[in-house]
Design an enzyme around this catalytic site. Structure first.
Site, short mmCIF file in Angstrom:
data_model
loop_
_atom_site.label_atom_id
_atom_site.label_comp_id
_atom_site.label_asym_id
_atom_site.label_seq_id
_atom_site.Cartn_x
_atom_site.Cartn_y
_atom_site.Cartn_z
N ASP A 85 -5.30 19.74 -13.31
CA ASP A 85 -5.61 18.43 -13.88
C ASP A 85 -5.19 18.49 -15.34
O ASP A 85 -5.81 19.17 -16.15
CB ASP A 85 -7.11 18.15 -13.74
CG ASP A 85 -7.50 16.76 -14.25
OD1 ASP A 85 -6.72 16.17 -15.03
OD2 ASP A 85 -8.59 16.28 -13.89
N LYS B 255 -6.57 7.30 -19.14
CA LYS B 255 -6.76 7.91 -20.46
C LYS B 255 -5.50 7.73 -21.31
O LYS B 255 -5.06 6.63 -21.57
CB LYS B 255 -7.14 9.37 -20.28
CG LYS B 255 -8.25 9.64 -19.24
CD LYS B 255 -9.56 8.99 -19.61
CE LYS B 255 -10.73 9.47 -18.76
NZ LYS B 255 -10.73 9.04 -17.36
N ARG C 262 0.83 -1.21 0.00
CA ARG C 262 0.00 0.00 0.00
C ARG C 262 0.87 1.25 0.00
O ARG C 262 0.49 2.28 -0.56
CB ARG C 262 -0.93 0.01 1.22
CG ARG C 262 -1.91 1.19 1.21
CD ARG C 262 -2.88 1.17 2.37
NE ARG C 262 -2.32 1.75 3.57
CZ ARG C 262 -2.13 1.11 4.72
NH1 ARG C 262 -2.43 -0.18 4.82
NH2 ARG C 262 -1.62 1.71 5.76
N TYR D 218 -13.93 18.75 -14.85
CA TYR D 218 -14.26 17.33 -14.83
C TYR D 218 -15.34 17.05 -13.78
O TYR D 218 -15.30 17.60 -12.66
CB TYR D 218 -13.00 16.52 -14.53
CG TYR D 218 -13.25 15.05 -14.35
CD1 TYR D 218 -13.72 14.26 -15.40
CD2 TYR D 218 -13.01 14.44 -13.13
CE1 TYR D 218 -13.96 12.91 -15.23
CE2 TYR D 218 -13.24 13.08 -12.95
CZ TYR D 218 -13.72 12.32 -14.00
OH TYR D 218 -13.95 10.98 -13.83
#
Length: 382
Positions: free
Chosen positions: A173, A198, A48, A101
């Site tokens: 972003d 993406k 993690r 977004y």
């Protein structure tokens, strides 16, 4: 190294001459001694917090954005939400560009209010709107390099100057613009976030996100939020993303070139009211886009005469463009905001009347001639 050479080689260990690095699927890492486990610089204990496979990807992503360090997450929204929770506290105020977004809008417009964080969404095309939204408790400026649906670009030099003058943390972003065309850290932004799902991965088989910033910011974010919230990217997904990113530069070049041809076709068609693609000379914001970005991406939108009925006929007539919500993969996609979108974002603005007639195209890696023929035949059926 130039970009594509770096993506092919940088950050990868050599194991027995293997061209493709191994995948470390293990959840834990053991130590040989008590003191070795206790040492603060022990590189790996639990996946993690860190893993050799994710480390390889993070090194590439940091170098790609000219950042000092990067941290990968289980989704783009995990990267965004973790970053917001890292920097913001009760009573803080955010200035955010719109349209933004949808996940970012939902976080900042409602969810963060549960913790006493407020946000003003303003049109960044006019820098006076940013100045006018400033408050004594403003802590953050948040924007996109290239907006998701309407493909606007903003004066990033002006925006970052305002942010620095007020001492705000600046976050961008850069998923749509990508590091192939825009490197916001070079402009003075503090933090860059991307969706790995993406263009960066590019194969529509990974959900992931990344935060790129200074080494100190990534260290603190990892020690606190990553440890407590736990939105880490699994090793296998990191391995897939690392595989995909090796061809990132080549894919962006072809997709950008094909998008220019599709945009030119649309700009000259009588059924098209408006093309949103500032990389095409003669279109709105072209000079600003050319001054900030080194080239086009494969993402564009346009607005059809006839509104939603025309959009419906166009979308249903397409052959190679598949109807889907994402973008940036090897396949060409189409989406229409009339199908579903957060209209409250743009209520009462100039964008409101454009929602029902807007079509977004994500240009893939198919032959450009086939894509052009597909768009032409679909337009003929409106």
């Amino acid at each position: 190294m130039r970009m594509q050479t770096m993506l092919a080689h940088f950050g990868e260990e050599t194991f027995h001459g293997a061209v493709v690095p191994p995948l470390f699927l293990n959840s834990i890492f053991t130590s040989n001694t008590f003191d070795e486990m206790k040492a603060p610089d022990t590189p790996y204990r639990y996946s993690r917090m860190g893993n050799p496979t994710t480390d390889m990807l993070e090194k590439k992503l940091a170098a790609l954005d000219n950042g000092e360090a990067a941290k990968v997450f289980a989704s783009g929204m995990a990267a965004i939400s973790t970053t917001l929770l890292h920097f913001l506290k009760q009573g803080d105020h955010v200035i955010c560009s719109y349209p933004i977004y949808g996940g970012t809008y939902a976080m900042l417009s409602g969810w963060m209010a549960r913790f006493g964080v407020t946000c003003d969404f303003v049109d960044f095309r006019n820098l006076d709107n940013i100045r006018g939204a400033a408050k004594p408790n403003t802590r953050m400026l948040f924007t996109e390099g290239y907006s998701t649906m309407f493909m606007d670009v903003f004066d990033l030099r002006g925006a970052i100057e305002i942010s620095k003058a007020h001492g705000w943390v600046s976050i961008i972003d850069n998923t749509c613009a990508t590091p192939a065309t825009l490197k916001p850290l070079d402009w003075g932004f503090d933090v860059v976030v991307h969706s790995l799902s993406k263009y960066l991965s590019g194969h529509s088989d990974v959900i992931g996100g990344v935060v790129v910033s200074s080494r100190d910011t990534i260290r603190k974010l990892t020690e606190i939020e990553v440890s407590l919230i736990g939105g880490s990217l699994p090793p296998f997904d990191a391995w897939l993303a690392n595989r995909g990113i090796r061809t990132f530069g080549l894919r962006m070049k072809q997709q950008g070139e094909s998008a220019m041809r599709v945009a030119a076709l649309l700009a000259g068609h009588p059924q098209v009211e408006r093309v949103n693609f500032p990389f095409l000379p003669g279109l709105g914001q072209h000079e600003l886009a050319a001054s900030q970005m080194s080239g086009p991406t494969g993402l564009l939108s346009f607005e059809l005469r006839g509104g939603e009925p025309a959009v419906r006929r166009f979308v249903d007539a397409l052959r190679w463009f598949k109807l889907g919500v994402s973008w940036g993969g090897f396949e060409s996609l189409v989406y229409a905001t009339a199908i579903g979108w957060q209209r409250e974002q743009v209520a009462g603005t100039e964008y409101e009347s454009r929602v029902d007639k807007l079509v977004r195209l994500s240009i893939g890696l198919e032959d450009a001639e086939d894509l052009l023929e597909d768009v032409e035949q679909a337009l003929a059926r409106i």
